[in-house]
Design an enzyme around this catalytic site. Sequence first.
Site, mmCIF file in Angstrom:
data_model
loop_
_atom_site.group_PDB
_atom_site.id
_atom_site.type_symbol
_atom_site.label_atom_id
_atom_site.label_comp_id
_atom_site.label_asym_id
_atom_site.label_seq_id
_atom_site.Cartn_x
_atom_site.Cartn_y
_atom_site.Cartn_z
ATOM 1 N N LYS A 1 0.962 -0.860 0.205
ATOM 2 C CA LYS A 1 -0.326 -0.486 -0.204
ATOM 3 C C LYS A 1 0.834 1.178 0.400
ATOM 4 C CE LYS A 1 -2.978 1.096 4.456
ATOM 5 N NZ LYS A 1 -2.465 1.865 4.360
ATOM 6 N N SER A 2 1.985 1.484 0.815
ATOM 7 C CA SER A 2 2.876 2.201 0.813
ATOM 8 C C SER A 2 3.097 2.669 -0.531
ATOM 9 C CB SER A 2 4.045 2.160 1.966
ATOM 10 O OG SER A 2 3.528 2.602 3.103
ATOM 11 N N SER B 1 7.019 9.243 11.718
ATOM 12 C CA SER B 1 6.397 9.325 10.913
ATOM 13 C C SER B 1 7.037 9.394 9.818
ATOM 14 C CB SER B 1 4.637 10.430 10.952
ATOM 15 O OG SER B 1 4.952 10.341 10.243
ATOM 16 N N GLN C 1 5.258 8.462 6.574
ATOM 17 C CA GLN C 1 4.301 9.665 6.439
ATOM 18 C C GLN C 1 4.882 11.353 6.280
ATOM 19 O OE1 GLN C 1 0.655 9.057 7.644
ATOM 20 N NE2 GLN C 1 0.068 7.532 7.035
ATOM 21 N N ASP D 1 1.981 -0.714 12.430
ATOM 22 C CA ASP D 1 0.553 -1.389 11.600
ATOM 23 C C ASP D 1 0.547 -2.495 11.885
ATOM 24 O OD1 ASP D 1 0.142 0.861 10.630
ATOM 25 O OD2 ASP D 1 1.495 0.328 8.525
ATOM 26 N N ARG E 1 -6.924 -3.411 9.957
ATOM 27 C CA ARG E 1 -6.470 -3.885 10.418
ATOM 28 C C ARG E 1 -6.887 -4.816 11.868
ATOM 29 N NH1 ARG E 1 -2.707 -3.280 7.038
ATOM 30 N NH2 ARG E 1 -1.154 -1.735 6.057
HETATM 31 C C1 S3P Z 1 2.504 5.016 5.984
HETATM 32 C C2 S3P Z 1 3.008 5.431 7.412
HETATM 33 C C3 S3P Z 1 3.289 5.374 9.330
HETATM 34 C C4 S3P Z 1 1.658 3.935 8.562
HETATM 35 C C5 S3P Z 1 0.288 3.532 7.333
HETATM 36 C C6 S3P Z 1 1.030 4.676 5.784
HETATM 37 C C7 S3P Z 1 3.904 5.810 4.952
HETATM 38 O O1 S3P Z 1 2.290 6.129 9.608
HETATM 39 O O2 S3P Z 1 0.710 3.142 9.715
HETATM 40 O O3 S3P Z 1 0.545 2.720 7.163
HETATM 41 O O4 S3P Z 1 2.858 4.609 3.819
HETATM 42 O O5 S3P Z 1 4.465 6.068 5.075
HETATM 43 P P1 S3P Z 1 2.959 7.205 9.574
HETATM 44 O O6 S3P Z 1 3.869 7.804 8.598
HETATM 45 O O7 S3P Z 1 1.981 8.441 10.262
HETATM 46 O O8 S3P Z 1 3.348 6.768 11.183
#
Ligand code: S3P
Length: 437
Positions: free
Chosen positions: A22-23, A174, A176, A322, A396
């Site tokens: 997914k990421s 994070s 993200q 996750d 999840r």
């Molecule tokens: C992700 C980062 C994680 C994860 C999310 C996907 C990403 O979140 O929990 O499902 O794709 O960069 P955080 O960066 O907020 O920890």
Amino acid sequence: MSTVHVAPATAVRGEVHLPGDKSVSHRALLLALASTRPVRIENLATGDDVAATLAAIEQLGATVERFEDDPTCVVVTGVGLQGIQPPADGAPIDCRNAGTLARLLSGLLAGQPAGRTFTLIGDDSLSRRPMRRVADPLSELGARVETEADGTMPIVVTSGGPLHGGEVELAVASAQVQSALLLAGLGASEETTVVEPGVLRDHTERMLRRAGATIRRRGSKVSVDPIESIELPDTRVPADPSAAAPLIAAATLLRGSLLRLPGVIDSPGRSGFMDVVEAMGGRITGSNRREQDGEPVVDLEVQHATVGRIFLETTDVVRMIDELPVLALVAHFRRGEFVVRGAEELRAKESDRIADLAQALKRVGISCQPLKDGFIIRGSSVRPDGGTMEAAGDHRLAMLGGIIGLVSRHGVTIEGADCVDVSFPGFFDLLDAIAVR
Ligand code: S3P
């Protein structure tokens, strides 16, 4: 809302081709939007989150070619790094349930040439999640990113010419937020550096390098140089380790299991769950390690094992954020206390993954004490009874319910199980296909 019942199994067996990560899927679509040449993406995740990113890049000017015989393949013709325009009809960009989309896209849009205003909205769950974590550090680079007064969506990004770049220390560990800053840094006038407080998933830096950006890593600091244009080569998305985790748990816990999971991402930012399960005595064998379009991948073989003791260190939490719900289940099968601390981030996910997890586990016979920043599992090494639990709108937790069903005495009924489609459509059918009953 759908309800699914998962009956107990004696083992899980077979070879499973997992959905694309997914990421990586989100990142590939966003970089394809910003690329100068069309990008073919294969094995794209088919869940609702990535569908939201596909719709978003179309709203922002990309053309997406789809193929009837393979819904995991798209060819994206983007608009170039500086060509992203707000939708002509004035509609906001709907990020639906996808936090990764909301945060990464905010970064990419912040670095657009001056005079463009983009509004990002989300569903009820996403509209409750914290967005200042991305708005504040982007502002440090010179961007104008506004949220509601309480830090939630809508996010309004107003581009104001090149950002000034600089060094930003992440307040939250994070990936993200790190990714949003690196994407914004492409459109800055000077170097942008992100200082990371822990080991984060590194997909953005890997993919940006493949797309021609200059990225430098020095320990916990990662920097990106400004660039005029990027070109993401065609990409095949490798299998998702977060989708692998529930299946690894089932195979580990059920006697006589043997699962093969080919081509799963195996980087330090993603392998935390597997490392802990192995350290507990799990039998996970990796072979044929290789690189697939910039990501390290491995073929996994998982067998049943008796799990033993381990204390989870705070620093590890982000590497398996996750996977902590499903790790709680594995921990139930070993005697003694299993303590997770330093994981307050769980409260800001698709559900409150501390309160809702504890509640769900209790209802199926697993003792879980919620803490402010984690939880304690008191293991009993006895199969949980099963019962009925709530997915709480969190994919999840829905998957966790399915695995508890397999390893329980009487099976588990999951209320609101359809949210599994966020990342793993077909998950419950797959469980039926691999379960030995
Ligand atoms: C992700 C980062 C994680 C994860 C999310 C996907 C990403 O979140 O929990 O499902 O794709 O960069 P955080 O960066 O907020 O920890």
